[in-house]
Design a protein around this motif. Sequence first.
Motif, PDB file in Angstrom:
ATOM      1  N   UNK A 166       0.847  -1.188   0.000  1.00 23.57           N
ATOM      2  CA  UNK A 166       0.000   0.000   0.000  1.00 23.57           C
ATOM      3  C   UNK A 166       0.886   1.243   0.000  1.00 23.57           C
ATOM      4  N   UNK A 167       0.999   1.877  -1.165  1.00 26.10           N
ATOM      5  CA  UNK A 167       1.829   3.064  -1.322  1.00 26.10           C
ATOM      6  C   UNK A 167       0.991   4.253  -1.795  1.00 26.10           C
ATOM      7  N   UNK A 168      -0.223   4.350  -1.328  1.00 25.63           N
ATOM      8  CA  UNK A 168      -1.119   5.420  -1.776  1.00 25.63           C
ATOM      9  C   UNK A 168      -0.589   6.791  -1.397  1.00 25.63           C
ATOM     10  N   UNK A 169       0.050   6.909  -0.223  1.00 28.96           N
ATOM     11  CA  UNK A 169       0.589   8.201   0.197  1.00 28.96           C
ATOM     12  C   UNK A 169       1.739   8.627  -0.713  1.00 28.96           C
ATOM     13  N   UNK A 170       2.558   7.683  -1.122  1.00 24.36           N
ATOM     14  CA  UNK A 170       3.650   8.005  -2.042  1.00 24.36           C
ATOM     15  C   UNK A 170       3.091   8.488  -3.373  1.00 24.36           C
ATOM     16  N   UNK A 171       2.090   7.786  -3.873  1.00 21.28           N
ATOM     17  CA  UNK A 171       1.498   8.166  -5.156  1.00 21.28           C
ATOM     18  C   UNK A 171       0.860   9.548  -5.087  1.00 21.28           C
ATOM     19  N   UNK A 172       0.204   9.847  -3.986  1.00 20.87           N
ATOM     20  CA  UNK A 172      -0.499  11.144  -3.871  1.00 20.87           C
ATOM     21  C   UNK A 172       0.481  12.286  -3.664  1.00 20.87           C
ATOM     22  N   UNK A 173       1.446  12.118  -2.794  1.00 21.44           N
ATOM     23  CA  UNK A 173       2.335  13.222  -2.444  1.00 21.44           C
ATOM     24  C   UNK A 173       3.435  13.466  -3.475  1.00 21.44           C
ATOM     25  N   UNK A 174       3.790  12.455  -4.240  1.00 26.23           N
ATOM     26  CA  UNK A 174       4.886  12.584  -5.210  1.00 26.23           C
ATOM     27  C   UNK A 174       4.402  12.651  -6.645  1.00 26.23           C
ATOM     28  N   UNK A 175       3.113  12.772  -6.844  1.00 28.29           N
ATOM     29  CA  UNK A 175       2.573  12.776  -8.193  1.00 28.29           C
ATOM     30  C   UNK A 175       3.066  13.976  -8.992  1.00 28.29           C
ATOM     31  N   UNK A 176       3.043  15.158  -8.398  1.00 23.67           N
ATOM     32  CA  UNK A 176       3.451  16.368  -9.111  1.00 23.67           C
ATOM     33  C   UNK A 176       4.940  16.318  -9.474  1.00 23.67           C
ATOM     34  N   UNK A 177       5.772  15.863  -8.542  1.00 24.05           N
ATOM     35  CA  UNK A 177       7.209  15.781  -8.800  1.00 24.05           C
ATOM     36  C   UNK A 177       7.516  14.792  -9.912  1.00 24.05           C
ATOM     37  N   UNK A 178       6.839  13.658  -9.880  1.00 27.67           N
ATOM     38  CA  UNK A 178       7.074  12.647 -10.912  1.00 27.67           C
ATOM     39  C   UNK A 178       6.610  13.137 -12.285  1.00 27.67           C
ATOM     40  N   UNK A 179       5.483  13.831 -12.337  1.00 22.97           N
ATOM     41  CA  UNK A 179       4.990  14.350 -13.612  1.00 22.97           C
ATOM     42  C   UNK A 179       5.950  15.390 -14.176  1.00 22.97           C
ATOM     43  N   UNK A 180       6.528  16.234 -13.338  1.00 21.37           N
ATOM     44  CA  UNK A 180       7.510  17.223 -13.812  1.00 21.37           C
ATOM     45  C   UNK A 180       8.741  16.541 -14.395  1.00 21.37           C
ATOM     46  N   UNK A 181       9.187  15.480 -13.741  1.00 20.28           N
ATOM     47  CA  UNK A 181      10.341  14.736 -14.242  1.00 20.28           C
ATOM     48  C   UNK A 181      10.046  14.096 -15.600  1.00 20.28           C
ATOM     49  N   UNK A 182       8.888  13.468 -15.726  1.00 17.67           N
ATOM     50  CA  UNK A 182       8.530  12.820 -16.991  1.00 17.67           C
ATOM     51  C   UNK A 182       8.359  13.837 -18.108  1.00 17.67           C
ATOM     52  N   UNK A 183       7.763  14.978 -17.801  1.00 18.28           N
ATOM     53  CA  UNK A 183       7.566  16.017 -18.821  1.00 18.28           C
ATOM     54  C   UNK A 183       8.900  16.565 -19.313  1.00 18.28           C
ATOM     55  N   UNK A 184       9.808  16.794 -18.387  1.00 11.84           N
ATOM     56  CA  UNK A 184      11.118  17.324 -18.791  1.00 11.84           C
ATOM     57  C   UNK A 184      11.897  16.303 -19.606  1.00 11.84           C
ATOM     58  N   UNK A 185      11.786  15.031 -19.255  1.00 13.48           N
ATOM     59  CA  UNK A 185      12.456  13.984 -20.043  1.00 13.48           C
ATOM     60  C   UNK A 185      11.901  13.940 -21.466  1.00 13.48           C
ATOM     61  N   UNK A 186      10.583  14.025 -21.614  1.00 14.61           N
ATOM     62  CA  UNK A 186       9.978  14.031 -22.948  1.00 14.61           C
ATOM     63  C   UNK A 186      10.420  15.249 -23.744  1.00 14.61           C
ATOM     64  N   UNK A 187      10.542  16.383 -23.088  1.00 11.74           N
ATOM     65  CA  UNK A 187      10.999  17.592 -23.768  1.00 11.74           C
ATOM     66  C   UNK A 187      12.448  17.451 -24.238  1.00 11.74           C
ATOM     67  N   UNK A 188      13.302  16.828 -23.426  1.00 16.39           N
ATOM     68  CA  UNK A 188      14.685  16.605 -23.836  1.00 16.39           C
ATOM     69  C   UNK A 188      14.757  15.678 -25.047  1.00 16.39           C
ATOM     70  N   UNK A 189      13.902  14.678 -25.077  1.00 14.51           N
ATOM     71  CA  UNK A 189      13.882  13.778 -26.232  1.00 14.51           C
ATOM     72  C   UNK A 189      13.443  14.506 -27.496  1.00 14.51           C
TER      73      UNK A 189
END
Length: 318
Positions: A201-224
């Motif tokens: 059960x990692x619901x707290x991790x998913x909720x609290x780190x969602x914004x940070x993870x999305x920023x990382x994925x977006x920046x990686x896609x932009x670099x590509x």
Amino acid sequence: MAVVGSVTLLLLPGVLLGLCAGERLLPGRHLLLESGLEEMVLRGRHRGWPLELEDLSSLEWGFLGVLLEPQLDPECKELLSAFANSSMRFTGCLIRSARPVTICQNCYHQFREVMQQLNNIENTTQSNHCAKSLLRSDRLQMVALLSEFFNDTWIKANCANCLKSNNEGLSAGTVTFLALYNDSVACFKQNLQEGNLLPGNYSEVCKNCNATYKNLSSHYSEMQRNGQLEESGEQFHLCIDVEDAINITQRLWSTTFNCSVPCTDTVPVIAVSLFIFFLPLVFYLSTFLHSKQKKRILILGKRIHSNASFVNIQDKSN
């Protein structure tokens, strides 16, 4: 064997003259001459020249080795030592940065140093005498072999795609990506330590780190995308440091934590999916109805033609 015989023949006249005159050729090497070369001469008188290889003792080989051994110039020795030291530093950095992969961000200084030392060897003065001695004097060509391995490793890691020109440092996009990656990893660790999580059960991790993870994925896609434009349509790969970091993060997010990013455009996605699903059914249904109507018109046309022919026959009979 031919070389030993030739050298011995060259030394023979001087040795014989020294023995006949009762003088020592090399006062500091009296023991060597009397126990070594003089014995060689005496054996040679009785057995004939040239001497066989087994006739040469270790002392005799040492004396001949000084004459035959190719010596490096001091300048070439210094260049070889500098290349060896830089290669040792770069190899150590590669091994230490192997897992997790941080080769490009940790070892670009050492790589520049190795390439600089190789360039110094290749561009020596006096008709490139050091380049000939160190790079092309034997079949193995160890210096050239090592430099080729270092360069191939650097190219396979695609480090140039995450560095500034001339490998002078990390590019701005790479620095931003690494900062976002560190923020994501720190968020994962913080929520795992603070929360009383049940196994799986990692619901707290998913909720609290969602914004940070999305920023990382977006920046990686932009670099590509930026890299694809720069590469003019060729297949583009970011450096191994970035690819390894994003793979670790995605594996943690999707597999370990089992997090899923909620989709805000659910209705349009469902509508488009249903349209694509029913499109083949509509196509086949319309095709079936069109062919059935065309067949009915054809049959009706034949009936009208046959009735007209029957009427004409009756008129002729009347």
